[in-house]
Design a protein around this motif. Structure first.
Motif, mmCIF file in Angstrom:
data_model
loop_
_atom_site.group_PDB
_atom_site.id
_atom_site.type_symbol
_atom_site.label_atom_id
_atom_site.label_comp_id
_atom_site.label_asym_id
_atom_site.label_seq_id
_atom_site.Cartn_x
_atom_site.Cartn_y
_atom_site.Cartn_z
ATOM 1 N N ASP A 260 0.797 -1.224 0.000
ATOM 2 C CA ASP A 260 0.000 0.000 0.000
ATOM 3 C C ASP A 260 0.830 1.275 0.000
ATOM 4 O OD1 ASP A 260 -2.540 -1.247 0.023
ATOM 5 O OD2 ASP A 260 -2.341 -1.643 2.169
ATOM 6 N N VAL B 82 1.419 -5.381 -8.164
ATOM 7 C CA VAL B 82 0.115 -4.745 -7.960
ATOM 8 C C VAL B 82 0.319 -3.253 -7.709
ATOM 9 C CG1 VAL B 82 -1.960 -4.666 -6.537
ATOM 10 C CG2 VAL B 82 -0.847 -6.866 -6.988
ATOM 11 N N ARG C 130 -1.350 -0.168 -6.044
ATOM 12 C CA ARG C 130 -2.430 0.262 -5.163
ATOM 13 C C ARG C 130 -1.838 1.163 -4.073
ATOM 14 N NH1 ARG C 130 -3.614 -5.393 -1.818
ATOM 15 N NH2 ARG C 130 -2.239 -4.961 -0.028
ATOM 16 N N ASP D 3 0.035 7.029 -4.090
ATOM 17 C CA ASP D 3 0.340 7.251 -5.507
ATOM 18 C C ASP D 3 1.759 7.729 -5.764
ATOM 19 O OD1 ASP D 3 0.249 9.857 -4.555
ATOM 20 O OD2 ASP D 3 -1.621 10.370 -5.587
ATOM 21 N N GLY E 253 2.000 -2.751 -11.071
ATOM 22 C CA GLY E 253 0.803 -3.104 -11.840
ATOM 23 C C GLY E 253 1.152 -3.641 -13.209
#
Length: 414
Positions: free
Chosen positions: A143, A167, A169, A172, A188
């Protein structure tokens, strides 16, 4: 030299203190990993490096000193230095907790679920602000809790920051980041493993960050070897990561999930440090059904790929030799407070043998060995740590269960 983590320390001391070398073999009889060792590319590469870097006859006999692995000295290891960095870290920690508690993980009150905890975060802060790398590569972002802290710790000089994760997520990389223009994401759909990134293509595009104030051209190799820090929290085989960095000439790395020998979803550098494998075998001893002795495993890819290995001391001695030869320094970050619930947050994972290696039944003896394999805490009690940091005692107790011996390694470069 690295101090090996041995369960039968007293026995080894009495029998071999002067008769064997550091790895438990008779002096002058160290055997590099042979070519037939699974005939793997890693084995071939490691054998060449061992033969090139060290003459086995020159290794001195060393006395086993304890369970805590260590080698060399680092600039940030004094208590006075740690205390001087603590206020700035606590301010950043509280700011990050508030931000993530509202924006990213509201259900977890800002705690990094399944990721880097308080004690490890302080060690990363210390290392970053001491080395001041000009390139930071974070493999395993989740995260973005650690990403945010890395950006905050390095605000004064703004390194090129490369993030790698399958991934995309969470944070940002732009919000609250003074140097968002120096962020490069391989996350990602843009994911590329750090072992496959073409650094020769990436770094020249950012050369002005490093060379604009210098009269001489700075080589790509010097960027990697002296000015780059890799931070791994990706549950991949640590020894493979270290050998890859050695191969491409990277000197600095941090491993977050540095589990006890025989424990965890991937082979750790602390596991490799347990050269004779006694501690590892103890943590594996009750992994099977009906207390059946289970062979130790070397796992990779978050426990997706596990290889069963034989009960052969010399096999494991070679892993210790690999670490001894390739690493110049090895440092484990101390916990801020005593481990009142050692491994408490991951015992459920350990007992699920599909996800982690480790004892099926966790006992007080396992907890004792974890504590004895850990450096002394920065503060002698939970209460004193709470007073010094302003962090509630119950939070510190919770965080003590998330401590997994984060390690910094300084890798020998060509």
């Amino acid at each position: 030299m690295i101090r090996t983590c041995l369960f039968t320390v007293a026995t080894l001391l009495s029998a071999h203190a002067t008769e064997v070398n550091f790895f438990g073999e008779p002096n002058g009889e160290i055997t590099p990993i042979p070519y037939e060792h699974h005939d793997s590319e890693e084995a071939h590469y490691l054998r060449r490096q061992l033969n090139a870097l060290i003459d086995p006859k020159t290794i001195e006999s060393k006395t086993i000193e304890g369970y805590v692995c260590a080698k060399g000295k680092v600039d940030w290891d004094s208590r006075a230095h740690m205390l001087s960095e603590l206020p700035g870290f606590i301010n950043a920690w509280n700011e990050r907790t508030a931000y993530f508690g509202k924006q990213i993980n509201p259900g977890y009150a800002g705690i990094n679920p399944g990721g880097n905890g308080l004690f490890h975060s302080f060690s990363v802060w210390l290392i970053l602000r001491s080395i001041k790398p000009k390139v930071v590569v974070e493999s395993g972002v989740r995260d973005g809790h650690m990403s945010w802290l890395i950006a905050k710790a390095t605000e004064d000089w703004g390194p090129l920051f490369v993030r790698v994760d399958p991934v995309a997520r969470g944070w940002d990389g732009v919000t609250d980041n003074k140097h968002a223009d120096k962020m490069v994401d391989f996350r990602g759909e843009n994911f590329v493993d750090v072992a496959d990134i073409n650094w020769d293509e990436l770094l020249p595009q950012k050369k002005f960050f490093f060379a604009k104030k210098q009269k001489k051209e700075v080589s790509i190799h010097s960027y990697l070897s002296l000015q780059t820090l890799f931070i791994f929290d990706d549950n991949q085989d640590h020894l493979k990561r270290i050998l890859h960095l050695h191969k491409i000439g990277v000197a600095h790395a941090i491993f977050d999930d540095n589990y006890m020998p025989g424990v965890g979803p991937a082979f750790s550098v602390k596991d490799a440090c347990d050269g004779t494998g006694h501690l590892r075998q103890y943590f594996n001893a009750y992994s099977g059904t009906d207390h059946e002795l289970v062979a130790p495993k070397r796992c990779d890819g978050h426990h997706a790929n596990c290889e069963e290995l034989p009960f052969d001391d010399k096999w494991w001695l070679r892993y210790g030799l690999a670490i001894e030869v390739v690493l110049l320094k090895y440092w484990e970050g101390p916990p801020l407070a005593p481990l009142v619930r050692p491994y408490g947050s991951i015992i459920d994972y350990i007992q699920d043998l599909k996800k982690y290696e480790g004892p099926k039944t966790w006992t007080e003896e396992h907890s004792r060995l974890v504590v004895e394999s850990t450096k002394k805490p920065l503060f002698p009690s939970i209460e004193e740590a709470s007073i010094a940091t302003g962090i509630p005692e119950e939070v510190l107790e919770f965080e003590s269960g998330r401590y997994i011996h984060l390690a910094y390694v300084n890798i020998r470069v060509k």
